[in-house]
Design a protein around this motif. Structure first.
Motif, PDB file in Angstrom:
ATOM      1  N   ALA A   1     -51.213  20.455-112.952  1.00 29.08           N
ATOM      2  CA  ALA A   1     -51.794  19.609-111.890  1.00 29.08           C
ATOM      3  C   ALA A   1     -52.483  20.467-110.838  1.00 29.08           C
ATOM      4  O   ALA A   1     -53.588  20.130-110.372  1.00 29.08           O
ATOM      5  CB  ALA A   1     -50.699  18.738-111.258  1.00 29.08           C
ATOM      6  N   VAL A   2     -51.859  21.580-110.481  1.00 26.38           N
ATOM      7  CA  VAL A   2     -52.470  22.495-109.511  1.00 26.38           C
ATOM      8  C   VAL A   2     -53.807  23.003-110.049  1.00 26.38           C
ATOM      9  O   VAL A   2     -54.820  23.039-109.324  1.00 26.38           O
ATOM     10  CB  VAL A   2     -51.519  23.675-109.190  1.00 26.38           C
ATOM     11  CG1 VAL A   2     -52.248  24.779-108.410  1.00 26.38           C
ATOM     12  CG2 VAL A   2     -50.306  23.182-108.405  1.00 26.38           C
ATOM     13  N   ALA A   3     -53.804  23.355-111.320  1.00 26.17           N
ATOM     14  CA  ALA A   3     -55.045  23.851-111.945  1.00 26.17           C
ATOM     15  C   ALA A   3     -56.131  22.782-111.895  1.00 26.17           C
ATOM     16  O   ALA A   3     -57.293  23.060-111.559  1.00 26.17           O
ATOM     17  CB  ALA A   3     -54.766  24.265-113.396  1.00 26.17           C
ATOM     18  N   ARG A   4     -55.765  21.536-112.208  1.00 28.63           N
ATOM     19  CA  ARG A   4     -56.739  20.444-112.176  1.00 28.63           C
ATOM     20  C   ARG A   4     -57.293  20.233-110.769  1.00 28.63           C
ATOM     21  O   ARG A   4     -58.451  19.838-110.597  1.00 28.63           O
ATOM     22  CB  ARG A   4     -56.097  19.133-112.661  1.00 28.63           C
ATOM     23  CG  ARG A   4     -55.845  19.105-114.159  1.00 28.63           C
ATOM     24  CD  ARG A   4     -54.947  17.936-114.561  1.00 28.63           C
ATOM     25  NE  ARG A   4     -54.403  18.163-115.900  1.00 28.63           N
ATOM     26  CZ  ARG A   4     -54.994  17.732-117.019  1.00 28.63           C
ATOM     27  NH1 ARG A   4     -56.119  17.050-116.969  1.00 28.63           N
ATOM     28  NH2 ARG A   4     -54.460  17.991-118.208  1.00 28.63           N
ATOM     29  N   LEU A   5     -56.455  20.463-109.753  1.00 25.48           N
ATOM     30  CA  LEU A   5     -56.887  20.214-108.373  1.00 25.48           C
ATOM     31  C   LEU A   5     -57.707  21.363-107.792  1.00 25.48           C
ATOM     32  O   LEU A   5     -58.438  21.177-106.815  1.00 25.48           O
ATOM     33  CB  LEU A   5     -55.659  19.975-107.483  1.00 25.48           C
ATOM     34  CG  LEU A   5     -54.930  18.646-107.722  1.00 25.48           C
ATOM     35  CD1 LEU A   5     -53.527  18.676-107.124  1.00 25.48           C
ATOM     36  CD2 LEU A   5     -55.752  17.483-107.146  1.00 25.48           C
ATOM     37  N   THR A   6     -57.572  22.545-108.355  1.00 24.29           N
ATOM     38  CA  THR A   6     -58.196  23.712-107.728  1.00 24.29           C
ATOM     39  C   THR A   6     -59.315  24.296-108.572  1.00 24.29           C
ATOM     40  O   THR A   6     -59.999  25.223-108.129  1.00 24.29           O
ATOM     41  CB  THR A   6     -57.142  24.812-107.458  1.00 24.29           C
ATOM     42  OG1 THR A   6     -56.436  25.089-108.675  1.00 24.29           O
ATOM     43  CG2 THR A   6     -56.195  24.392-106.368  1.00 24.29           C
TER      44      THR A   6
END
Lengths: 398, 398
Positions: free
Chosen positions: B392-397
């Motif tokens: 999720a962090v990867a998708r957001l950043t």
């Protein structure tokens, strides 16, 4: 002749020992300085009345007339916050009647003030030990709320204590007491002649469910001990219908929830279940219903159920002959203003009944209040009570 | 790349601070020696990961990446008797993701371990003060159960404390946590994506009747506070039907009866009434019903009714964008084995939402157990949780 003014004056003097400063309140628990001073004053009154004074090993004070005699009395110790009458009334009425009997050379009447009727040590200690219901060795290990043992407490009266009083010298025991309930006051009656002292059953019940987070545990997955207790209480009242009598009482007076925090589904509750009735059969029937309802609720709510030991005090029927003397005296002194009634409270007479015939009479408690500074009775009613008791004694000894 | 073994190893190391000796239990309440030692260890890990370490005035530990950054984390303090995961999981997952971001020169991720989430001082203290919900002056007067003030307690970390961390450097906050409830475990799901943190209403209610003798007071003349409470509880459940949702909860977790003695009709009860729901409207409707039912029962039972102050925490909806990243990551890493769900428990995210967009994800609690030594989660599920959060962090950043 009994002297109502002297009787009332003595009652007020006794009140001065431990007077609470609030109304007619009294703080005179068993073995307190005030209690012992009151007992020493009582011993002096007994001696002046011509009675032989004796204090037994547990601190009960006796004023003995020539044997055989009737025994009258009650107790002079009070609740931690008590009223001026309670047991004091029965002792001072006994003193007045025994004193006038001595003066008039009438039939002998003895007097007793039992020790610790109010249960600083958990039970009606003085009369319980004297009657043989509990041994002195056992009672000596009873502790009060501060952890003081009965054995330690009675050292405070060791300088006064003598031997046990032989119960065989008494032909019967009559205890006068305030009603401590609302019936006489509500009905406008002056005298209650007791039919029975009700029996008591008392036990602790524990329901153990599952302690859980009050936010994350869905309602349908909870094993909430408070909910189980509430269901038990509701169901029990329904199950008692058609079984109980108007004078039957039952009480859940103590509830300990664990861990008792607003954000936690309570996992455990221990509560007291007490019931009273004058019929042994009804007490047993209620016991059966309580256990059945508790088992049903425990099963439905997923609880583990535990019953503690049951304290059982059997109902005590008043002696027919003594009671008959009281009803005749009541009708003579308070015509149409008396009734027969059970005693819902425990009294020393319960224990004394182990040794001899007993009977009791009540005067009204204003508003039904007792065990409180506000406890009171109209002085005119106190005097009628004295007269009924004296008349009954005369009927029994003439 | 995130390293699941390093993540699990760090979790077990953190457990060693305050390990209870019972299973995987932990005793690490806020500002205890074990809590401060754990925070010092965490500061070292943050520094080694390349983050800038800062402790704020209330003892929350921050590992800051270059601004602007996403913020991940939770808390490392435990309940007086707690488990090894609770908030620790979210902090160590955040550490692993921030560390691998530093190593891989990925998008910056910051880490926080808030202080006293478990409410030694009554609330989620660290994040409550940091978010501005309560002032530090006010919080400094909060007392724990032993009477220690928050002001005194935070002196224990004064040697570490620096300035406040500016919230404007963070683009959003994601908190990973164990569910602390039974839903995921019962359904066999691995991941819960939180839709809302439920709102809470909590107040004390007092019913005052008439204390009386349990032997002499007839049933029909009693004003028994326990009977009134039981009637209130029964009636409330009926009144809630058709109003509450499957996830709505309400709890009477604290009951204090007075004088709480088996031979006395209880004259007074104070009890806690708490209810939780994700809809503000439903919370208000329940409030109305509670007050109405209490008034009805008080009138019928002759009680005086008092409501204490109501604590109100509003429901917090999760941010759509962050939540969407979590659902996509969940479907990728745990296809068909995740669900959306409300959080029945309060979390630091509730407070952080005052300052930025927030979201949360859950992993299963075995048997729904938490705030207990037995709290646990399958390590495979912990790793899936870590992977979903990292994804999720990867998708957001990216």
């Amino acid at each position: 002749m009994i002297n109502p003014d002297r009787f009332l004056s003595d009652l007020h003097t006794l009140r001065s020992f431990g007077a609470s400063g609030v109304g007619k309140g009294v703080i005179r628990p068993a073995f307190s300085d005030a209690d012992i001073a009151a007992r020493e004053w009582l011993m002096q009154q007994m001696a002046e009345a011509g009675l032989t004074v004796q204090v037994d090993p547990v601190g009960s004070v006796w004023g003995l007339a020539q044997a055989p005699s009737l025994l009258l009395g009650s107790h002079t110790d009070s609740q931690p916050e008590g009223g001026w009458l309670d047991g004091a009334l029965g002792v001072i009425a006994a003193l007045e009647i025994a004193r006038s009997a001595q003066q008039d050379r009438g039939a002998p009447v003895s007097v007793v003030s039992f020790q610790d009727e109010e249960g600083r040590f958990g039970v009606t200690t003085g009369s319980t030990v004297w009657s043989g219901t509990v041994s002195l060795d056992t009672a000596d290990h009873f502790l009060d709320r501060e952890g003081v043992s009965f054995s330690q407490a009675r050292q405070n009266m060791a300088h006064l204590a003598g031997d046990w009083v032989d119960p065989r010298q008494f032909t019967g025991f009559i205890e006068m007491h305030i009603e401590q309930g609302p019936w006489l006051d509500a009905a406008g009656d002056t005298i209650g002649v007791v039919t029975d002292i009700v029996g008591i059953r008392d036990m602790r019940v524990t329901l153990t469910g599952e302690q859980n987070h009050a936010g994350t545990t869905p309602m349908h997955m909870r094993k909430d001990a408070f909910q189980a207790l509430s269901a038990f209480n509701t169901r029990l009242s329904l199950a008692f219908e058609g079984v109980v009598a108007p004078a039957t009482v039952w009480t859940i007076g103590q509830v300990n929830l664990h861990p008792n925090a607003s954000s936690i589904v309570p996992g455990k509750v221990t509560f007291s279940m007490q019931w009273r009735d004058s019929s042994t059969g009804r007490l047993a029937e209620m016991d059966k219903i309580i256990r059945q309802v508790a088992m049903d609720v425990a099963r439905e709510h997923g609880m583990v159920l535990n019953f503690g030991d049951m304290l059982g005090l059997e109902p005590v029927a008043m002696d027919t002959r003594l009671r008959h003397a009281l009803t005749e005296a009541a009708e003579t002194n308070a015509p149409g203003q008396w009734r027969e009634m059970p005693s819902g409270a425990l009294h020393d007479a319960t224990n004394v009944a182990q040794q001899m015939p007993v009977a009791m009479l009540f005067v009204p408690s204003i508003g039904g209040i007792s065990h409180a500074f506000e406890e009171d009775t109209d002085e005119a009613d106190l005097v009628v009570g004295l007269q009924v008791l004296a008349d009954a004694v005369a009927r029994l000894t003439n």
